[in-house]
Design an enzyme around this catalytic site. Structure first.
Site, mmCIF file in Angstrom:
data_model
loop_
_atom_site.group_PDB
_atom_site.id
_atom_site.type_symbol
_atom_site.label_atom_id
_atom_site.label_comp_id
_atom_site.label_asym_id
_atom_site.label_seq_id
_atom_site.Cartn_x
_atom_site.Cartn_y
_atom_site.Cartn_z
ATOM 1 N N LYS A 51 35.995 32.826 34.560
ATOM 2 C CA LYS A 51 36.705 31.585 34.223
ATOM 3 C C LYS A 51 35.949 30.381 34.778
ATOM 4 O O LYS A 51 35.770 29.374 34.081
ATOM 5 C CB LYS A 51 38.144 31.646 34.764
ATOM 6 C CG LYS A 51 39.012 32.629 33.984
ATOM 7 C CD LYS A 51 40.372 32.911 34.622
ATOM 8 C CE LYS A 51 41.085 34.016 33.844
ATOM 9 N NZ LYS A 51 42.386 34.416 34.400
ATOM 10 N N GLN A 95 45.715 33.680 39.794
ATOM 11 C CA GLN A 95 45.314 34.956 39.176
ATOM 12 C C GLN A 95 46.310 36.051 39.569
ATOM 13 O O GLN A 95 46.649 36.217 40.747
ATOM 14 C CB GLN A 95 43.883 35.318 39.627
ATOM 15 C CG GLN A 95 43.306 36.533 38.947
ATOM 16 C CD GLN A 95 43.081 36.356 37.442
ATOM 17 O OE1 GLN A 95 42.818 35.260 36.964
ATOM 18 N NE2 GLN A 95 43.204 37.434 36.704
ATOM 19 N N ASP A 118 48.243 28.472 32.155
ATOM 20 C CA ASP A 118 48.465 29.890 31.823
ATOM 21 C C ASP A 118 49.706 30.070 30.936
ATOM 22 O O ASP A 118 49.893 31.123 30.332
ATOM 23 C CB ASP A 118 48.707 30.679 33.123
ATOM 24 C CG ASP A 118 47.563 31.611 33.476
ATOM 25 O OD1 ASP A 118 46.826 32.016 32.567
ATOM 26 O OD2 ASP A 118 47.430 31.924 34.666
HETATM 27 N N1 GUN Z 1 45.866 38.603 35.107
HETATM 28 C C1 GUN Z 1 45.596 39.224 33.939
HETATM 29 N N2 GUN Z 1 45.580 38.332 32.912
HETATM 30 C C2 GUN Z 1 45.859 37.127 33.459
HETATM 31 C C3 GUN Z 1 45.980 35.818 32.910
HETATM 32 O O1 GUN Z 1 45.851 35.574 31.697
HETATM 33 N N3 GUN Z 1 46.260 34.838 33.806
HETATM 34 C C4 GUN Z 1 46.419 35.076 35.136
HETATM 35 N N4 GUN Z 1 46.717 34.049 35.923
HETATM 36 N N5 GUN Z 1 46.326 36.280 35.668
HETATM 37 C C5 GUN Z 1 46.029 37.295 34.828
#
Ligand code: GUN
Length: 282
Positions: A51, A95, A118
């Site tokens: 990311k 995350q 998100d």
């Molecule tokens: N863990 C797995 N997929 C995601 C996501 O799209 N966002 C976040 N914050 N954590 C994740």
């Protein structure tokens, strides 16, 4: 069979975003995403790195907070509060999964929903469920919608089966598809006869985290298959679909890697830029 090439589409999206970032920077706005990782889960760490790298590619500033696994919930909430009030931060992403001593629902609800890129805050979940405009839509399901739209796959009246009922993928995916007038079934670990659902599906979206879950004998000819799974098997990344055999019957299918994964990141960047543009409206 046509490959649903998420990598190629995400590169196109990111190229367009680069231009948008240049325009914002000419208006003295530098889009900024804050990413918080608690603990050292290796898959999560890899996602966070991806990311941050994608932000850099597009000219978006990224702030990565790597917190010790023993960080308390209050310490995490204090950091989020600081970022909530920092006008130079447009997006905040925590995350998941979080360590068990931290209540993820409290954490997600503490994020300013105007920075919730998100789309996990209950406010944004409500916007999606009520099919309202505005708000942020979750990155993976929206990435899947963009792939399906890009390849001209008709959704109205389509018989769609989603395998997996998580808050991150399955549930919001079902809602987006319902909002696009598809007829949606969500299957999960308690579904008695999965094959009875998948055999009749025009489109199958698999997000179960279980390698080889969807097999050739479970699908009809011409099915569209979207594989959201990311599993490490013998050092190799594989999805949830027996790709080699299911792809022989499918009309369209996503590869893993190079399908949904890159689209998730592209949408995250899009959401961050959308949030940065809101600075102009203030
Ligand atoms: N863990 C797995 N997929 C995601 C996501 O799209 N966002 C976040 N914050 N954590 C994740």
């Amino acid at each position: 069979m046509i490959l649903l090439d998420g990598k190629k589409l995400s590169d196109e999206i990111k190229n367009n975003l680069k231009q948008e970032v240049l325009v914002l920077k000419s208006q003295s706005i530098e889009p900024c995403l804050a990413v918080i990782l608690v603990g050292e889960d290796s898959a999560s760490s890899t996602y966070v790195n991806s990311k941050a790298r994608a932000c850099e590619q597009c000219g978006i500033k990224s702030l990565v907070y790597r917190l010790d696994v023993n960080t308390t919930q209050n310490e995490l909430l204090a950091l989020i509060n600081t970022l909530n009030y920092d006008d130079s931060v447009d997006g905040i992403l925590v995350q998941l999964p979080l360590p068990l001593h931290i209540n993820k629902d409290i954490v997600l609800e503490s994020i300013n929903f105007n920075k919730d890129v998100d789309g996990f805050h209950p406010f944004n979940v409500g916007i999606l469920n009520l099919n309202l405009k505005g708000g942020f839509l979750p990155c993976t399901p929206l990435g899947v919608m963009k792939i399906l739209n890009h390849y001209g796959i008709a959704l109205q009246g389509a018989n769609v089966v989603i395998i997996g009922a998580s808050n991150i993928v399955g549930r919001p995916m079902a809602t987006l598809l319902l909002n696009a007038n598809a007829s949606v079934s969500i299957c999960h670990i308690y579904t008695r006869d999965l094959k009875a659902y998948t055999k009749n599906a025009d489109i199958i979206i698999v997000a179960a985290g279980c390698p080889n879950l969807l097999k050739e004998d479970m699908v009809k000819d011409g099915v569209v298959v979207v594989d959201v799974g990311i599993n490490r098997v013998d050092g190799k990344i594989v999805g949830d679909v027996d790709y080699e055999n299911v792809s022989k019957k499918a009309s369209f299918i996503t590869p893993v890697p190079g399908g949904v994964g890159p689209m998730t990141i592209a949408v995250l960047l899009e959401n961050t830029i959308k949030s940065a543009k809101n600075r102009i409206k203030k």
